[in-house]
Motif scaffolding. Structure first.
Motif, PDB file in Angstrom:
ATOM      1  N   GLY A 147       0.682  -1.534   0.213  1.00 24.26           N
ATOM      2  CA  GLY A 147      -0.276  -0.076  -0.041  1.00 24.26           C
ATOM      3  C   GLY A 147       0.928   1.185   0.013  1.00 24.26           C
ATOM      4  O   GLY A 147       0.182   1.884  -0.977  1.00 24.26           O
ATOM      5  N   VAL A 214      -4.843  -1.214   5.582  1.00 24.78           N
ATOM      6  CA  VAL A 214      -4.722  -1.939   4.911  1.00 24.78           C
ATOM      7  C   VAL A 214      -4.036  -3.239   5.530  1.00 24.78           C
ATOM      8  O   VAL A 214      -3.798  -4.701   5.472  1.00 24.78           O
ATOM      9  N   PRO A 221      -4.489  -3.221  -0.208  1.00 25.87           N
ATOM     10  CA  PRO A 221      -3.363  -2.326  -0.730  1.00 25.87           C
ATOM     11  C   PRO A 221      -3.719  -1.046  -2.097  1.00 25.87           C
ATOM     12  O   PRO A 221      -2.974  -0.032  -1.687  1.00 25.87           O
ATOM     13  N   VAL A 224      -5.817   1.963  -1.267  1.00 24.98           N
ATOM     14  CA  VAL A 224      -4.682   3.355  -1.604  1.00 24.98           C
ATOM     15  C   VAL A 224      -4.302   4.226  -2.024  1.00 24.98           C
ATOM     16  O   VAL A 224      -4.381   5.470  -2.404  1.00 24.98           O
TER      17      VAL A 224
END
Length: 259
Positions: A147, A214, A221, A224
């Motif tokens: 992320g 996350v 991820p 993000v």
């Protein structure tokens, strides 16, 4: 007037932040009060300037400020005198250095470094209470690193800045975000190391709070990247509390402090 750079460490717990405030304790106020015992200008209200204004509860191991003094102090004696007058506040002058008049703690800096400490374990923290953010759920390091990779480089960080941020632009370059995992008794500590020329208000805490989601499995991820692209504060994950955040260093060229 000779100018001095000060390398400063502090526990932010008892302070309302770095910036001096009329009715609340501040790190800046504590240092200026100590300087007032040594310098007539500060006794009359002179101010120091810092590399960054940390929020209430945020700590520092490498804050930098500069002060213009009436006397050309030996730097070691200046740091010793300030530390004497700072007692019992949890603030220490780690080093003092004579610098040129063109040095400015804020505007001469070419990078700032922050570390955020996050503890994941069921049992309460004891020795680090007030110095880490604790969550009870386990966290996936690889997922958080995946992320975080979406945030490196030049981006519009509107999603990850406070609505009260006074920066002229939300566009920043995040040069590094490194996450390390450390074994602790019955848990894990995760340290998030971030480096950039400058940061937006609450940017680090917004990023870490999002990456915790996350790591906990609540966000994939790739979300993000979606949050970043949204350029919308509402797309951000939770903003984590301040007590895990440390200003660990400020970069200058040349470096003002010896080794």
């Amino acid at each position: 007037m000779p100018r001095f750079a000060l390398l400063i460490e502090y526990d932010g717990t008892p302070f309302a932040g770095w910036q001096a405030q009329a009715d609340q304790p501040s790190v800046q106020g504590a240092i200026e009060a100590a300087l007032a015992r040594l310098d007539p200008g500060f006794a009359q209200g002179a101010r120091i300037a810092a590399a960054g204004r940390t929020d209430a509860g945020v700590h520092a191991t490498g804050q930098v400020a500069h002060a213009d003094l009436a006397r050309d102090w030996d730097p070691f004696r200046l740091s010793e005198a300030l530390n004497w007058h700072l007692k019992p506040a949890p603030v220490a002058i780690l080093s003092a250095a004579r610098v040129g008049d063109d040095f400015h703690a804020r505007f001469s800096a070419h990078e700032r470094r922050y570390t955020f400490r996050l503890v994941a374990r069921r049992a309460p923290v004891t020795h680090d209470r007030g110095r880490v953010w604790q969550v009870q759920n386990p966290l996936d390091l690889d997922a958080m690193r995946a992320g975080a990779a979406h945030l490196l480089g030049l981006h519009d960080f509107t999603t990850f800045r406070s609505t009260m941020c006074q920066s002229n632009s939300p566009v920043k370059t995040l040069d590094q975000i490194r996450i390390e995992e450390i074994a602790i008794p019955q848990g894990r500590e995760f340290r998030f190391h971030l480096r950039a020329r400058s940061f937006l208000h609450n940017q680090v805490r917004s990023i870490v709070g999002t990456l915790e989601r996350v790591g906990a499995g609540s966000w994939p991820p790739c979300r993000v990247a979606q949050a970043l692209a949204a350029r919308d504060r509402a797309a951000c994950g939770p903003v984590c509390p301040p007590q895990g955040l440390y200003l660990t260093g400020v970069g200058y060229d040349p470096a003002p402090f010896p080794g």
